[in-house]
Design a protein around this motif. Structure first.
Motif, mmCIF file in Angstrom:
data_model
loop_
_atom_site.group_PDB
_atom_site.id
_atom_site.type_symbol
_atom_site.label_atom_id
_atom_site.label_comp_id
_atom_site.label_asym_id
_atom_site.label_seq_id
_atom_site.Cartn_x
_atom_site.Cartn_y
_atom_site.Cartn_z
ATOM 1 N N ARG A 1 -7.322 5.862 3.355
ATOM 2 C CA ARG A 1 -6.671 4.830 2.551
ATOM 3 C C ARG A 1 -6.476 5.340 1.129
ATOM 4 O O ARG A 1 -7.131 6.311 0.716
ATOM 5 C CB ARG A 1 -7.439 3.507 2.568
ATOM 6 N N PHE A 2 -5.554 4.729 0.431
ATOM 7 C CA PHE A 2 -5.273 5.122 -0.944
ATOM 8 C C PHE A 2 -5.689 3.975 -1.840
ATOM 9 O O PHE A 2 -5.061 2.927 -1.845
ATOM 10 C CB PHE A 2 -3.790 5.454 -1.122
ATOM 11 N N ALA A 3 -6.799 4.155 -2.540
ATOM 12 C CA ALA A 3 -7.292 3.111 -3.415
ATOM 13 C C ALA A 3 -6.516 3.169 -4.728
ATOM 14 O O ALA A 3 -6.290 4.252 -5.262
ATOM 15 C CB ALA A 3 -8.780 3.315 -3.660
ATOM 16 N N GLY B 1 0.817 -1.208 0.000
ATOM 17 C CA GLY B 1 0.000 0.000 0.000
ATOM 18 C C GLY B 1 0.852 1.259 0.000
ATOM 19 O O GLY B 1 2.006 1.254 0.418
ATOM 20 N N PHE B 2 0.252 2.360 -0.473
ATOM 21 C CA PHE B 2 0.942 3.654 -0.481
ATOM 22 C C PHE B 2 1.304 4.088 0.938
ATOM 23 O O PHE B 2 2.397 4.590 1.194
ATOM 24 C CB PHE B 2 0.059 4.696 -1.165
ATOM 25 N N LEU B 3 0.386 3.898 1.900
ATOM 26 C CA LEU B 3 0.699 4.313 3.275
ATOM 27 C C LEU B 3 1.795 3.442 3.887
ATOM 28 O O LEU B 3 2.545 3.909 4.744
ATOM 29 C CB LEU B 3 -0.566 4.296 4.147
ATOM 30 N N ARG C 1 -12.460 12.809 -0.138
ATOM 31 C CA ARG C 1 -11.775 12.472 -1.390
ATOM 32 C C ARG C 1 -11.394 13.766 -2.095
ATOM 33 O O ARG C 1 -11.783 14.859 -1.646
ATOM 34 C CB ARG C 1 -12.705 11.650 -2.303
ATOM 35 N N GLY C 2 -10.666 13.650 -3.196
ATOM 36 C CA GLY C 2 -10.407 14.817 -4.028
ATOM 37 C C GLY C 2 -11.690 15.212 -4.741
ATOM 38 O O GLY C 2 -12.473 14.355 -5.125
ATOM 39 N N THR C 3 -11.932 16.503 -4.905
ATOM 40 C CA THR C 3 -13.161 16.986 -5.538
ATOM 41 C C THR C 3 -12.802 18.015 -6.599
ATOM 42 O O THR C 3 -11.779 18.696 -6.480
ATOM 43 C CB THR C 3 -14.079 17.663 -4.496
ATOM 44 N N SER D 1 6.281 11.399 1.606
ATOM 45 C CA SER D 1 5.143 11.181 2.493
ATOM 46 C C SER D 1 3.921 11.736 1.769
ATOM 47 O O SER D 1 3.934 11.825 0.538
ATOM 48 C CB SER D 1 5.376 11.907 3.824
ATOM 49 N N ASP D 2 2.886 12.095 2.493
ATOM 50 C CA ASP D 2 1.717 12.702 1.866
ATOM 51 C C ASP D 2 1.077 13.675 2.850
ATOM 52 O O ASP D 2 1.239 13.532 4.059
ATOM 53 C CB ASP D 2 0.698 11.634 1.448
ATOM 54 N N ILE D 3 0.338 14.637 2.331
ATOM 55 C CA ILE D 3 -0.319 15.595 3.227
ATOM 56 C C ILE D 3 -1.403 14.906 4.067
ATOM 57 O O ILE D 3 -1.784 15.425 5.104
ATOM 58 C CB ILE D 3 -0.937 16.792 2.455
HETATM 59 O O1 1CP Z 1 -0.094 5.446 -6.237
HETATM 60 C C1 1CP Z 1 0.782 6.107 -5.681
HETATM 61 O O2 1CP Z 1 1.959 5.753 -5.625
HETATM 62 C C2 1CP Z 1 0.324 7.366 -4.998
HETATM 63 C C3 1CP Z 1 0.622 8.619 -5.734
HETATM 64 C C4 1CP Z 1 1.053 9.631 -4.684
HETATM 65 C C5 1CP Z 1 2.359 10.063 -4.425
HETATM 66 C C6 1CP Z 1 3.623 9.635 -5.134
HETATM 67 C C7 1CP Z 1 0.198 10.264 -3.741
HETATM 68 C C8 1CP Z 1 -1.273 10.067 -3.593
HETATM 69 N N1 1CP Z 1 0.989 11.063 -2.924
HETATM 70 C C9 1CP Z 1 2.301 10.967 -3.307
HETATM 71 C C10 1CP Z 1 3.458 11.603 -2.663
HETATM 72 C C11 1CP Z 1 3.367 13.023 -2.279
HETATM 73 N N2 1CP Z 1 2.210 13.739 -2.066
HETATM 74 C C12 1CP Z 1 4.459 13.839 -2.000
HETATM 75 C C13 1CP Z 1 5.871 13.249 -1.969
HETATM 76 C C14 1CP Z 1 7.057 14.009 -2.176
HETATM 77 C C15 1CP Z 1 7.357 14.430 -3.592
HETATM 78 O O3 1CP Z 1 6.912 15.529 -3.993
HETATM 79 O O4 1CP Z 1 8.157 13.744 -4.261
HETATM 80 C C16 1CP Z 1 3.958 15.123 -1.681
HETATM 81 C C17 1CP Z 1 4.729 16.375 -1.348
HETATM 82 C C18 1CP Z 1 2.548 15.039 -1.729
HETATM 83 C C19 1CP Z 1 1.636 16.150 -1.384
HETATM 84 C C20 1CP Z 1 0.194 16.043 -1.720
HETATM 85 N N3 1CP Z 1 -0.650 14.969 -1.614
HETATM 86 C C21 1CP Z 1 -0.587 17.152 -2.136
HETATM 87 C C22 1CP Z 1 -0.059 18.560 -2.268
HETATM 88 C C23 1CP Z 1 0.751 18.748 -3.488
HETATM 89 C C24 1CP Z 1 0.027 18.571 -4.799
HETATM 90 O O5 1CP Z 1 0.490 17.772 -5.590
HETATM 91 O O6 1CP Z 1 -0.964 19.278 -5.002
HETATM 92 C C25 1CP Z 1 -1.903 16.706 -2.328
HETATM 93 C C26 1CP Z 1 -3.098 17.529 -2.783
HETATM 94 C C27 1CP Z 1 -1.945 15.320 -1.985
HETATM 95 C C28 1CP Z 1 -3.128 14.439 -1.978
HETATM 96 C C29 1CP Z 1 -2.930 13.267 -2.855
HETATM 97 N N4 1CP Z 1 -2.118 12.201 -2.540
HETATM 98 C C30 1CP Z 1 -2.080 11.320 -3.574
HETATM 99 C C31 1CP Z 1 -2.900 11.832 -4.603
HETATM 100 C C32 1CP Z 1 -3.159 11.157 -5.928
HETATM 101 C C33 1CP Z 1 -3.400 13.073 -4.163
HETATM 102 C C34 1CP Z 1 -4.304 14.020 -4.958
HETATM 103 C C35 1CP Z 1 -5.717 13.617 -4.845
HETATM 104 C C36 1CP Z 1 -6.676 14.485 -5.654
HETATM 105 O O7 1CP Z 1 -7.092 15.558 -5.195
HETATM 106 O O8 1CP Z 1 -7.027 14.056 -6.763
#
Ligand code: 1CP
Length: 341
Positions: free
Chosen positions: A83-85, A38-40, A150-152, A69-71
């Protein structure tokens, strides 16, 4: 070098890193992600988070690494299920503003011990000249996910909650401010040279709401961290809020502001750069397309912003469909740039 720009100096060629530099466009990331499950699991296993952070540094030698990491680990640590689907992004149990007492901001730093451990491991493994960035999501952006689950497309559920019930929405924001202060201090103490606060959805708010939910919480975070760690360096990224950028900078005290690709570069140079370092602003689509589109995008940024305080970056995260070879081209072109005066 990136730290020097945050401390008020100018550098040319500018330091370069890339939002989402560890991620699905890299084949080695996809392999690691499969191994982790999983992503987490990737986020909460310090060895794996360290490896993901270092992958783009090995490949491209960026001037900064960003903690992998992730926000949304903050809502997870506050007790909301996250969770990350596969293929559909984050899924949270939507938070009702009636249930705010269930959230405990004082435990966040401890619950994220595995992430903090990763920060220390990454710092130990990085070359001295590579800056390490910690990060968290800004309260407004994190709240948009906590409320909608979720994302919107338009952040509608959180905008509605903030207008319908501003007192209780403010309590949620306060919880996130307190949790973010604690979490960022721990990242700095574990070895982060600076922290970035991602406010990805700042651009959907009107002027009154931007002041209340973007600027005021960011000022509280910066002041709260600096009350205990006076030299803490901040990069703020209020994406889509360029119209408010000058007051965001003046009122929050960030060392740098991240900008997306829709900003007029000459206005940035004349009005913002004299006050603060700017980070960005390449359209991620230019990295997907490559070739002349990529070169022209890079050159425009270097020509207009290269004489001031600049951290070269994309205007938002790199997308999974980008070609890793185009990233190598970008780094080489920025590093080969010579001042044109
Ligand atoms: O399937 C996977 O491997 C998951 C994809 C993924 C990744 C690689 C997600 C899911 N998060 C991340 C890592 C991540 N997220 C980092 C890592 C460091 C880097 O930059 O290399 C960082 C800083 C984030 C930050 C993050 N997560 C933000 C803010 C920045 C941005 O891109 O706008 C946001 C909004 C998220 C939420 C999130 N996490 C993951 C996804 C797909 C999303 C967006 C969801 C959506 O609104 O559609």
């Amino acid at each position: 070098m990136l730290v020097r720009v945050l401390d008020g100096h100018q550098a040319f060629p500018p330091p370069i890193w890339m939002m989402r530099q560890a991620g699905r466009y890299l084949p080695e990331y996809r392999t690691l992600r499969q191994k982790a499950g999983g992503f987490l699991d990737l986020c909460y296993t310090p060895e794996l988070a360290t490896e993901a952070t270092l992958q783009p540094i090995r490949r491209y030698g960026f001037d900064a690494a960003i903690l992998f990491s992730d926000i949304l680990v903050v809502p997870d640590a506050l007790g909301q299920s996250v969770r990350f689907a596969e293929g559909e992004g984050p899924v949270l149990e939507p938070l009702s503003l009636d249930r705010l007492d269930d959230l405990d901001p004082t435990v966040v730093g401890h619950k994220l011990a595995a992430v903090i451990e990763a920060v220390g491991m990454i710092r130990a493994a990085l070359p001295d000249e590579t800056a390490l960035l910690g990060f968290c999501g800004a309260p407004w952006t994190v709240a948009t996910y906590m409320i909608a689950g979720r994302g919107t497309p338009d952040q509608g559920p959180a905008r509605k909650a903030a207008l319908l019930d501003p007192e209780r929405f403010a309590r949620l924001i306060d919880v996130l401010v307190a949790a973010s202060i604690d979490y960022l201090i721990r990242q700095l103490d574990a070895g982060a040279d600076a922290v970035q606060v991602f406010d990805t959805w700042a651009g959907v708010l009107d002027a009154a709401e931007f002041e209340r939910w973007v600027i005021a919480p960011m000022r509280a975070i910066v002041q709260g961290v600096r009350a205990k760690r006076p030299s803490a360096r901040f990069i703020g990224f209020p994406k889509g809020g360029f119209g408010f950028a000058e007051r965001y900078v003046a009122q929050t005290g960030v060392n740098a502001i991240g900008l997306d690709w829709t900003v007029p570069l000459d206005v940035v140079r004349d009005s913002l750069q004299p006050q603060v370092a700017v980070q960005g602003t390449l359209d991620p689509m230019r990295v997907v397309v490559g070739g002349r589109a990529l070169e022209q995008g890079i050159d425009a940024i270097l020509e207009t912003l290269g004489a001031g305080r600049l951290i070269f970056n994309l205007g938002h995260g790199i997308t999974p469909d980008a070609d890793p070879a185009h990233v190598a081209t970008m780094v080489a072109r920025v590093r080969a740039a010579t001042a044109t005066g």
